[in-house]
Motif scaffolding. Structure first.
Motif, mmCIF file in Angstrom:
data_model
loop_
_atom_site.group_PDB
_atom_site.id
_atom_site.type_symbol
_atom_site.label_atom_id
_atom_site.label_comp_id
_atom_site.label_asym_id
_atom_site.label_seq_id
_atom_site.Cartn_x
_atom_site.Cartn_y
_atom_site.Cartn_z
ATOM 1 N N ASP A 30 35.055 37.314 30.146
ATOM 2 C CA ASP A 30 35.065 38.375 31.147
ATOM 3 C C ASP A 30 35.558 39.693 30.564
ATOM 4 N N ASP A 40 41.287 41.296 39.033
ATOM 5 C CA ASP A 40 39.870 41.162 38.692
ATOM 6 C C ASP A 40 39.600 39.822 38.017
ATOM 7 N N GLY A 44 37.327 36.719 39.364
ATOM 8 C CA GLY A 44 36.208 36.218 38.576
ATOM 9 C C GLY A 44 36.342 34.759 38.182
ATOM 10 N N VAL A 109 30.287 29.055 41.636
ATOM 11 C CA VAL A 109 29.983 30.456 41.911
ATOM 12 C C VAL A 109 29.377 31.111 40.674
ATOM 13 N N THR A 111 29.416 34.891 39.063
ATOM 14 C CA THR A 111 30.043 36.201 39.162
ATOM 15 C C THR A 111 29.237 37.204 38.353
ATOM 16 N N ASP A 113 30.340 39.045 35.976
ATOM 17 C CA ASP A 113 30.685 38.906 34.562
ATOM 18 C C ASP A 113 30.019 37.680 33.938
ATOM 19 N N SER A 114 30.010 36.559 34.659
ATOM 20 C CA SER A 114 29.409 35.349 34.088
ATOM 21 C C SER A 114 27.913 35.519 33.902
ATOM 22 N N VAL A 143 25.893 39.231 43.707
ATOM 23 C CA VAL A 143 25.851 39.933 42.426
ATOM 24 C C VAL A 143 24.603 40.816 42.380
#
Length: 219
Positions: A30, A40, A44, A109, A111, A113-114, A143
Motif C-alpha cells: 500500500d 489510511d 485499506g 474486499v 481496495t 491500493d490492492s 473503487v
C-alpha cells in the motif's frame, strides 16, 4: 527487532525476518502506491488488528524500510529508499499470485491500493509499447480508478476529471480476464466486464496491456 529468527545466516532469512511477518508486505504494497496515514492503512487492511498494525509499522521503521513524515498538519508513513527496493519483489509476487488465486471469498474486499498494485503487477510493457496511448476508467465496487497507458508507461490514480477512451464496470472476476482464462468477449457475456462508455473494441487493448498470458496485440 525481528519477531522471528530462523537461525540461519543468509540474505533470504534476513529478508524474511524483516518483512516476512504477516501483514508486513501488504503494508509495503500500500505504501508503494503513496504515503499513507495510520488510518489510511487501517482502512485499506480492515482485518488487521490495530495492535498488529502498530507493531508492524514500528518494526518496519526500526528496520529502515519505512519512515514517518509530516504532511498537511498530519503524519504519514512513507517508504525509504531501502523500502522502495521491494517494489519489483512485490510486483513479482502479485503477478505470481494472480495466476493461482480464485474468486474472492465472502467478505473479501478490493481496495484502491490492492487493485492498483494488481494492475501494475499485470502490466505488460512489451504489449503496451506497441499500442496507442489510452486512458481507461475502471469501476470495481466503490473503487474508481483512472488507468493511463502511454507506451511502456502506466499511471494509476483515483479517478478525477480525466477523459477516458473506455469506461469499464467490472467484478472481482476481472482477474480471469487478466489471467487469460476468458476472452474479452466472454468476459462481457459472463458479466465480468460491462462497458459503461467508450469504444468497446478497446477492451481487447486493455486485455493485451494487463495480462499474465501471451495475448495477440490488437490495433
Amino acid at each position: 527487532m525481528a519477531a522471528r529468527n530462523y537461525g540461519q545466516y543468509s540474505g533470504m532469512t534476513t529478508a524474511l525476518e524483516l518483512v516476512g511477518e504477516r501483514w508486513a508486505l501488504l503494508i509495503v504494497r500500500d505504501l508503494l502506491v503513496g504515503p499513507r496515514r495510520y488510518t489510511d492503512l487501517k482502512a485499506g487492511l480492515p482485518r488487521i488488528p490495530t495492535n498488529i498494525l502498530s507493531t508492524r509499522l514500528r518494526e518496519l521503521q526500526e528496520s529502515g524500510v519505512l519512515a514517518r513524515a509530516p504532511l498537511h498538519h498530519s503524519v504519514v508513513y512513507v517508504l525509504t529508499d531501502l523500502g522502495r527496493q521491494l517494489e519489483p519483489i512485490v510486483l513479482a509476487l502479485g503477478r505470481w499470485g494472480l495466476q493461482v488465486t480464485n474468486d474472492p471469498a465472502e467478505g473479501d474486499v478490493i481496495t484502491a491500493d490492492s487493485l492498483t498494485m494488481d494492475l501494475y503487477s499485470a502490466f505488460r510493457t512489451d504489449a503496451a509499447s506497441t499500442l496507442a496511448a489510452t486512458t481507461y476508467r475502471l469501476h470495481v465496487g466503490d473503487v474508481d480508478l483512472a488507468v493511463s497507458v502511454d507506451g511502456a508507461t502506466v499511471h494509476i490514480a483515483p479517478w478525477s476529471s480525466a477523459t477516458a477512451e473506455l469506461e469499464l464496470e467490472v467484478t472481482p472476476s476481472i482477474r480471469s480476464l487478466i489471467a487469460g482464462e476468458v476472452s474479452p468477449e466472454s468476459a462481457r457475456e459472463q458479466g465480468i466486464v460491462r462497458i459503461a462508455a467508450g469504444n468497446p473494441e478497446l477492451l481487447a487493448r486493455f486485455a493485451a496491456t494487463f495480462s499474465l498470458a501471451s495475448v495477440a496485440v490488437p490495433f
